[in-house]
Design a protein around this motif. Structure first.
Motif, mmCIF file in Angstrom:
data_model
loop_
_atom_site.group_PDB
_atom_site.id
_atom_site.type_symbol
_atom_site.label_atom_id
_atom_site.label_comp_id
_atom_site.label_asym_id
_atom_site.label_seq_id
_atom_site.Cartn_x
_atom_site.Cartn_y
_atom_site.Cartn_z
ATOM 1 N N TRP A 74 -18.126 84.851 -107.553
ATOM 2 C CA TRP A 74 -17.302 85.868 -107.513
ATOM 3 C C TRP A 74 -18.215 87.345 -107.119
ATOM 4 O O TRP A 74 -17.653 88.304 -106.670
ATOM 5 N N LEU A 75 -19.243 87.330 -107.687
ATOM 6 C CA LEU A 75 -20.186 88.481 -107.370
ATOM 7 C C LEU A 75 -19.909 88.863 -105.819
ATOM 8 O O LEU A 75 -20.515 90.215 -105.578
ATOM 9 N N GLU A 76 -19.857 88.143 -105.224
ATOM 10 C CA GLU A 76 -20.271 88.208 -103.437
ATOM 11 C C GLU A 76 -18.808 88.452 -102.986
ATOM 12 O O GLU A 76 -18.614 88.549 -101.812
ATOM 13 N N ARG A 77 -17.419 88.778 -103.906
ATOM 14 C CA ARG A 77 -16.230 88.952 -103.575
ATOM 15 C C ARG A 77 -16.024 90.343 -103.213
ATOM 16 O O ARG A 77 -16.610 91.329 -103.837
ATOM 17 N N PRO A 78 -15.096 90.598 -102.571
ATOM 18 C CA PRO A 78 -14.863 92.117 -101.943
ATOM 19 C C PRO A 78 -14.355 93.069 -102.965
ATOM 20 O O PRO A 78 -14.376 94.167 -102.999
ATOM 21 N N ASP A 79 -13.422 92.427 -104.004
ATOM 22 C CA ASP A 79 -12.700 93.158 -104.837
ATOM 23 C C ASP A 79 -13.429 93.304 -106.164
ATOM 24 O O ASP A 79 -14.116 92.385 -106.666
ATOM 25 N N ALA A 80 -13.500 94.542 -106.577
ATOM 26 C CA ALA A 80 -14.053 94.977 -107.896
ATOM 27 C C ALA A 80 -13.800 94.107 -109.073
ATOM 28 O O ALA A 80 -14.836 94.030 -109.928
ATOM 29 N N LEU A 81 -12.749 93.790 -109.337
ATOM 30 C CA LEU A 81 -12.184 93.088 -110.662
ATOM 31 C C LEU A 81 -13.076 91.468 -110.435
ATOM 32 O O LEU A 81 -13.562 91.048 -111.533
ATOM 33 N N ARG A 82 -13.122 91.021 -109.177
ATOM 34 C CA ARG A 82 -14.005 89.576 -109.429
ATOM 35 C C ARG A 82 -15.187 89.707 -109.248
ATOM 36 O O ARG A 82 -15.851 88.886 -110.195
ATOM 37 N N ARG A 83 -15.875 90.827 -108.831
ATOM 38 C CA ARG A 83 -17.271 91.271 -108.876
ATOM 39 C C ARG A 83 -17.558 91.564 -110.421
ATOM 40 O O ARG A 83 -18.548 91.206 -110.949
ATOM 41 N N MET A 84 -16.793 92.043 -111.258
ATOM 42 C CA MET A 84 -16.812 92.488 -112.246
ATOM 43 C C MET A 84 -17.023 91.169 -113.386
ATOM 44 O O MET A 84 -18.027 90.907 -113.949
ATOM 45 N N LEU A 85 -16.175 90.217 -113.085
ATOM 46 C CA LEU A 85 -16.222 89.011 -113.901
ATOM 47 C C LEU A 85 -17.367 88.078 -113.432
ATOM 48 O O LEU A 85 -18.028 87.549 -114.303
ATOM 49 N N GLY A 86 -17.841 88.383 -112.182
ATOM 50 C CA GLY A 86 -19.010 87.667 -111.702
ATOM 51 C C GLY A 86 -20.352 88.022 -112.357
ATOM 52 O O GLY A 86 -20.991 87.207 -112.542
ATOM 53 N N LEU A 87 -20.274 89.489 -112.335
ATOM 54 C CA LEU A 87 -21.402 89.975 -113.057
ATOM 55 C C LEU A 87 -21.542 89.696 -114.809
ATOM 56 O O LEU A 87 -22.807 89.427 -115.076
ATOM 57 N N ALA A 88 -20.373 89.677 -115.380
ATOM 58 C CA ALA A 88 -20.283 89.225 -116.787
ATOM 59 C C ALA A 88 -20.875 87.756 -116.810
ATOM 60 O O ALA A 88 -21.504 87.595 -117.639
ATOM 61 N N THR A 89 -20.333 87.319 -115.976
ATOM 62 C CA THR A 89 -20.716 85.561 -115.917
ATOM 63 C C THR A 89 -22.178 85.561 -115.624
ATOM 64 O O THR A 89 -23.027 84.757 -116.381
ATOM 65 N N ALA A 90 -22.632 86.313 -114.805
ATOM 66 C CA ALA A 90 -24.174 86.235 -114.555
ATOM 67 C C ALA A 90 -24.846 86.596 -115.777
ATOM 68 O O ALA A 90 -26.098 86.078 -116.013
ATOM 69 N N ASN A 91 -24.626 87.846 -116.381
ATOM 70 C CA ASN A 91 -25.032 87.999 -117.620
ATOM 71 C C ASN A 91 -25.163 87.189 -118.588
ATOM 72 O O ASN A 91 -26.084 86.992 -119.492
ATOM 73 N N ALA A 92 -24.253 86.305 -118.889
ATOM 74 C CA ALA A 92 -23.987 85.263 -119.732
ATOM 75 C C ALA A 92 -25.009 83.887 -119.198
ATOM 76 O O ALA A 92 -25.857 83.598 -120.307
ATOM 77 N N LEU A 93 -24.976 83.915 -118.067
ATOM 78 C CA LEU A 93 -25.882 82.695 -117.742
ATOM 79 C C LEU A 93 -27.354 82.995 -117.727
ATOM 80 O O LEU A 93 -28.368 82.229 -117.930
ATOM 81 N N GLY A 94 -27.637 84.531 -117.776
ATOM 82 C CA GLY A 94 -29.072 84.658 -117.764
ATOM 83 C C GLY A 94 -29.761 84.612 -118.976
ATOM 84 O O GLY A 94 -30.882 84.371 -119.128
ATOM 85 N N VAL A 95 -28.805 84.236 -120.126
ATOM 86 C CA VAL A 95 -29.372 84.141 -121.320
ATOM 87 C C VAL A 95 -30.019 82.555 -121.529
ATOM 88 O O VAL A 95 -30.756 82.227 -122.234
ATOM 89 N N ARG A 96 -29.821 81.860 -120.552
ATOM 90 C CA ARG A 96 -30.233 80.567 -120.373
ATOM 91 C C ARG A 96 -31.589 80.502 -119.981
ATOM 92 O O ARG A 96 -32.492 79.542 -120.009
ATOM 93 N N LEU A 97 -32.017 81.579 -119.493
ATOM 94 C CA LEU A 97 -33.193 81.755 -118.610
ATOM 95 C C LEU A 97 -34.569 82.422 -119.879
ATOM 96 O O LEU A 97 -33.895 82.989 -120.704
ATOM 97 N N ALA A 98 -35.480 82.033 -119.759
ATOM 98 C CA ALA A 98 -36.732 82.689 -120.501
ATOM 99 C C ALA A 98 -36.276 84.327 -120.079
ATOM 100 O O ALA A 98 -36.417 84.830 -119.028
ATOM 101 N N PRO A 99 -36.441 84.958 -121.466
ATOM 102 C CA PRO A 99 -36.184 86.635 -121.153
ATOM 103 C C PRO A 99 -37.486 87.299 -120.497
ATOM 104 O O PRO A 99 -38.510 86.701 -120.488
ATOM 105 N N ALA A 100 -37.228 88.139 -119.757
ATOM 106 C CA ALA A 100 -38.343 88.781 -118.908
ATOM 107 C C ALA A 100 -39.023 89.819 -119.867
ATOM 108 O O ALA A 100 -38.351 90.323 -120.861
ATOM 109 N N PRO A 101 -40.384 89.825 -119.737
ATOM 110 C CA PRO A 101 -41.236 90.844 -120.705
ATOM 111 C C PRO A 101 -40.610 92.083 -120.511
ATOM 112 O O PRO A 101 -40.374 92.773 -119.450
#
Length: 249
Positions: A74-101
């Motif tokens: 949804w990060l690539e969707r045109p409406d702000a609400l779906r982009r918002m939820l896409g970004l929150a999901t991206a930030n949650a998924l990012g916890v699964r990666l090794a943190p950047a220095p």
């Protein structure tokens, strides 16, 4: 950069979507949050118009149990609400990666502002304004709906081409203006993407003129979810977040 930030974010995080489902979604007044089935929590800024009408979201009641990759897209969707939820999901998924220095959390100290500097801030980030003004630098603020001496988006893009330092708030990832602001940046000595919503993945932003990502990592996911549900914002959330600055280069 030949592809959008949203497209690069989706590609960067797609490998860690395997096995992750959406376990909880909270759409709050200031921020929204997503919790994955594996426990990770991610934040995103809530657009003000969405905070007033989010009860009309047509897919409410269908999000829990969906693959995390669906909402990431949804990060690539045109409406702000779906982009918002896409970004929150991206930030949650990012916890699964090794943190950047990271290099600390003091944005003003990092920038080393002087009276000769010309700083353009895209999006009004109130907590930084007093220390910025104390430096004596020239400050211009860009807003989608400018008030008083604020600049509108077109004037703001022109100012970004002339400034020495830029701060772009992560709200532009949700509203959809980030690409234009990044393209408008001139040869700045420092450019920071700022706010609790910032996805802290420097690889995604290489090739742009951004120099740093100043965001937050969730420390207490349960408290973050509660505060979001109760309409809280940065002042109440920040004690449950770790502020960090990640170099892009």
């Amino acid at each position: 950069m030949s592809t959008t930030v949203a497209t690069r974010l989706v590609a960067h995080l797609q490998p860690v979507t395997a096995g992750a489902q959406i376990a909880d979604v909270r759409i709050g007044l200031g921020y929204s949050a997503v919790r994955l089935s594996t426990g990770e929590v991610g934040l995103s800024w809530t657009p003000k118009e969405e905070a007033r009408c989010c009860q009309q979201f047509g897919e409410a009641g269908t999000l829990v149990g969906r693959p995390a990759g669906d909402l990431l897209g949804w990060l690539e969707r045109p409406d702000a609400l779906r982009r918002m939820l896409g970004l929150a999901t991206a930030n949650a998924l990012g916890v699964r990666l090794a943190p950047a220095p990271a290099t600390g959390a003091d944005v003003i100290g990092l920038l080393g502002l002087e009276p000769a500097d010309h700083l353009v801030m895209v999006g009004h980030f109130g907590p930084l304004l007093p220390p910025i003004r104390k430096t004596g630098c020239r400050l211009q603020i860009v807003e989608a709906e400018p008030d008083g001496e604020e600049l509108g988006p077109e004037e703001g893009r022109q100012a970004l081409g002339r400034c020495s330092v830029a701060i772009i708030t992560a709200t532009s990832l949700v509203t959809g203006g980030l690409e234009g602001y990044l393209e408008a940046l001139g040869p700045v000595r420092a450019a920071v993407l700022l706010g609790p919503s910032v996805p802290l993945f420097p690889e995604v932003f290489r090739g742009s003129r951004l120099t740093h990502l100043a965001g937050s990592r969730v420390v207490d996911g349960a408290r973050v979810l509660q505060i979001v549900s109760e309409g809280g914002g940065t002042p109440t959330l920040k004690v449950h977040l770790e502020a960090v600055i990640v170099p892009v280069g």
